[in-house]
Design a protein around this motif. Structure first.
Motif, PDB file in Angstrom:
ATOM      1  N   TYR A   1      14.132  15.126   0.101  1.00 23.44           N
ATOM      2  CA  TYR A   1      12.691  14.905   0.142  1.00 23.44           C
ATOM      3  C   TYR A   1      11.975  16.231   0.400  1.00 23.44           C
ATOM      4  N   GLY A   2      10.772  16.352  -0.136  1.00 22.90           N
ATOM      5  CA  GLY A   2       9.976  17.544   0.099  1.00 22.90           C
ATOM      6  C   GLY A   2       9.228  17.448   1.418  1.00 22.90           C
ATOM      7  N   ASP A   3       8.369  18.430   1.663  1.00 20.85           N
ATOM      8  CA  ASP A   3       7.587  18.438   2.897  1.00 20.85           C
ATOM      9  C   ASP A   3       6.558  17.312   2.916  1.00 20.85           C
ATOM     10  N   THR A   4       6.109  16.912   1.720  1.00 22.32           N
ATOM     11  CA  THR A   4       5.153  15.817   1.595  1.00 22.32           C
ATOM     12  C   THR A   4       5.819  14.664   0.853  1.00 22.32           C
ATOM     13  N   VAL A   5       5.630  13.432   1.345  1.00 23.49           N
ATOM     14  CA  VAL A   5       6.311  12.273   0.768  1.00 23.49           C
ATOM     15  C   VAL A   5       5.321  11.141   0.526  1.00 23.49           C
ATOM     16  N   ARG A   6       5.782  10.159  -0.250  1.00 24.29           N
ATOM     17  CA  ARG A   6       4.998   8.954  -0.525  1.00 24.29           C
ATOM     18  C   ARG A   6       5.633   7.798   0.236  1.00 24.29           C
ATOM     19  N   MET A   7       4.841   7.157   1.067  1.00 23.76           N
ATOM     20  CA  MET A   7       5.338   6.061   1.894  1.00 23.76           C
ATOM     21  C   MET A   7       4.769   4.741   1.395  1.00 23.76           C
TER      22      MET A   7
ATOM     23  N   ALA B   1       8.976   6.901  -4.343  1.00 22.76           N
ATOM     24  CA  ALA B   1       8.076   7.435  -5.364  1.00 22.76           C
ATOM     25  C   ALA B   1       7.910   6.482  -6.544  1.00 22.76           C
ATOM     26  N   GLY B   2       8.473   5.277  -6.429  1.00 24.89           N
ATOM     27  CA  GLY B   2       8.457   4.346  -7.550  1.00 24.89           C
ATOM     28  C   GLY B   2       7.152   3.595  -7.717  1.00 24.89           C
ATOM     29  N   ILE B   3       7.123   2.737  -8.740  1.00 21.66           N
ATOM     30  CA  ILE B   3       5.945   1.939  -9.077  1.00 21.66           C
ATOM     31  C   ILE B   3       6.087   0.560  -8.434  1.00 21.66           C
ATOM     32  N   HIS B   4       5.010   0.079  -7.813  1.00 23.79           N
ATOM     33  CA  HIS B   4       5.064  -1.195  -7.106  1.00 23.79           C
ATOM     34  C   HIS B   4       3.884  -2.091  -7.483  1.00 23.79           C
ATOM     35  N   VAL B   5       4.042  -3.385  -7.188  1.00 17.75           N
ATOM     36  CA  VAL B   5       2.936  -4.332  -7.358  1.00 17.75           C
ATOM     37  C   VAL B   5       1.930  -4.117  -6.227  1.00 17.75           C
ATOM     38  N   ARG B   6       0.778  -4.778  -6.322  1.00 20.10           N
ATOM     39  CA  ARG B   6      -0.264  -4.612  -5.298  1.00 20.10           C
ATOM     40  C   ARG B   6      -0.096  -5.570  -4.130  1.00 20.10           C
ATOM     41  N   SER B   7       0.601  -6.667  -4.358  1.00 17.01           N
ATOM     42  CA  SER B   7       0.886  -7.610  -3.280  1.00 17.01           C
ATOM     43  C   SER B   7       2.205  -8.296  -3.581  1.00 17.01           C
TER      44      SER B   7
ATOM     45  N   THR C   1       0.835  -1.201   0.000  1.00 14.74           N
ATOM     46  CA  THR C   1       0.000   0.000   0.000  1.00 14.74           C
ATOM     47  C   THR C   1       0.871   1.252   0.000  1.00 14.74           C
ATOM     48  N   THR C   2       0.299   2.366  -0.435  1.00 13.92           N
ATOM     49  CA  THR C   2       1.016   3.643  -0.463  1.00 13.92           C
ATOM     50  C   THR C   2       0.175   4.723   0.196  1.00 13.92           C
ATOM     51  N   ARG C   3       0.859   5.677   0.792  1.00 19.07           N
ATOM     52  CA  ARG C   3       0.193   6.828   1.402  1.00 19.07           C
ATOM     53  C   ARG C   3       1.008   8.084   1.139  1.00 19.07           C
ATOM     54  N   ILE C   4       0.305   9.199   0.956  1.00 20.33           N
ATOM     55  CA  ILE C   4       0.945  10.502   0.845  1.00 20.33           C
ATOM     56  C   ILE C   4       0.738  11.217   2.174  1.00 20.33           C
ATOM     57  N   LEU C   5       1.823  11.668   2.807  1.00 22.39           N
ATOM     58  CA  LEU C   5       1.715  12.289   4.114  1.00 22.39           C
ATOM     59  C   LEU C   5       2.906  13.200   4.371  1.00 22.39           C
ATOM     60  N   PRO C   6       2.812  14.082   5.384  1.00 19.94           N
ATOM     61  CA  PRO C   6       3.933  14.962   5.712  1.00 19.94           C
ATOM     62  C   PRO C   6       5.163  14.148   6.098  1.00 19.94           C
ATOM     63  N   ILE C   7       6.337  14.634   5.736  1.00 18.22           N
ATOM     64  CA  ILE C   7       7.562  13.870   5.962  1.00 18.22           C
ATOM     65  C   ILE C   7       7.819  13.612   7.441  1.00 18.22           C
TER      66      ILE C   7
END
Length: 301
Positions: free
Chosen positions: A227-233, A247-253, A205-211
């Motif tokens: 990294y910026g103030d907002t990141v993808r985890m 920030a890369g592309i991933h599989v779903r499981s 899973t991915t989430r966008i949130l403050p660093i």
């Protein structure tokens, strides 16, 4: 050595092919390129700019190589250790093969293309199209990189920090801080832990949130990366297996990774090691080739 030399030459040629940064800055002034590739393989958009031989142009015709700037793009630009997507850009009267995708300046995506047919002009309606087979294989490799990272830390301890990585369809390499070679037993253990995670079908899973929030949650970041103030985890197994800023592309499981085959472990400095692996169908093909060799040798002996 020959392959490494060729790779360095290609990298220099790629950098040399890019236009002057001021040209990109002018294009960036029209707005940020919106990346839609997390959700879509195809995206309808329009051509904002064209560069031929590094200079602004109004059009590119069949047989020419050019850089094309789009308002939106589903094609992933090389970054974060992940190679660029393969695919095409098509529209009424033109078909462009995408050779490379880069971010020459922050917020701008440039597509190096070869015009397979027709003529493309500035302002034309276009559709960015990702090669789905390549994208899936690239996603497998990137998720495998996270799995191997976690397996190394489980095996060696938290001192095994990531110091770099690269992944593309079917292949990944991972650099980490360690000052001695891994024994064959340790390599086998890392490989088994990784493939056990694949077997366990862990959700990705991915989430966008403050660093700061991501750091408090224990997300791992690459040393030296900005990294910026907002990141993808990116979480694997609800974060219990792996939690990294990416920030890369991933599989779903994790099960979609298929198979991870560690093929080498080497030194890249006095305090850093590198593991390389084949992933998915490429891993299977390599094991099949080894089985055929063993069978031939057995018959000969």
């Amino acid at each position: 050595l020959e392959q490494r030399t060729r790779a360095k030459t290609d990298a220099k040629a790629k950098k040399g092919a890019l236009a002057d940064l001021s040209v990109y800055s002018d294009l960036r002034a029209q707005g940020e390129t919106v990346f839609t590739g997390y959700d879509y393989l195809d995206t309808e958009t329009r051509v904002l700019g064209i560069l031929v031989d590094g200079q602004p142009a109004q059009k590119a015709t069949a047989g020419q190589e050019a850089e094309v700037i789009l308002a939106e793009s589903s094609l992933y630009a090389e970054s974060g250790g992940q190679a660029a997507d393969k695919g095409s850009i098509v529209g009424d009267g033109f078909d462009l093969e995408v050779l490379d995708v880069q971010r020459p300046v922050k917020g701008l995506i440039s597509h190096t293309v070869k015009v397979r047919s027709g003529e493309v002009g500035v302002g034309a309606a276009a559709t960015s199209v990702v090669d789905p087979v390549y994208r899936h294989a690239a996603s497998q490799a990137h998720s495998a990189t996270h799995l191997v990272h976690a397996a190394l830390r489980q095996t060696l301890g938290p001192e095994a920090h990531q110091s770099g990585s690269f992944n593309k369809a079917g292949y990944m390499r991972f650099d980490f801080s360690w000052n001695q070679a891994l024994s064959p037993e340790t390599r086998s253990e890392v490989e088994e832990i990784t493939n056990n995670a694949v077997r366990d079908n862990l959700e990705v899973t991915t989430r966008i949130l403050p660093i700061e929030e991501a750091k408090k949650a224990g997300a791992m970041a690459l040393f030296g990366e900005k990294y910026g103030d907002t990141v993808r985890m990116v979480d694997i197994g609800d974060g219990s297996w792996s939690r990294e800023l990416c920030a890369g592309i991933h599989v779903r499981s994790s099960a979609e990774v298929g198979l991870v085959n560690l093929i080498s472990e080497s030194s890249v400095g006095s305090t850093n090691r590198r593991v390389e692996a084949l992933v998915g169908l490429d891993a299977f093909r390599d094991l099949t080739a080894e089985r055929a060799i063993v069978s031939q040798l057995t018959s000969s002996l």
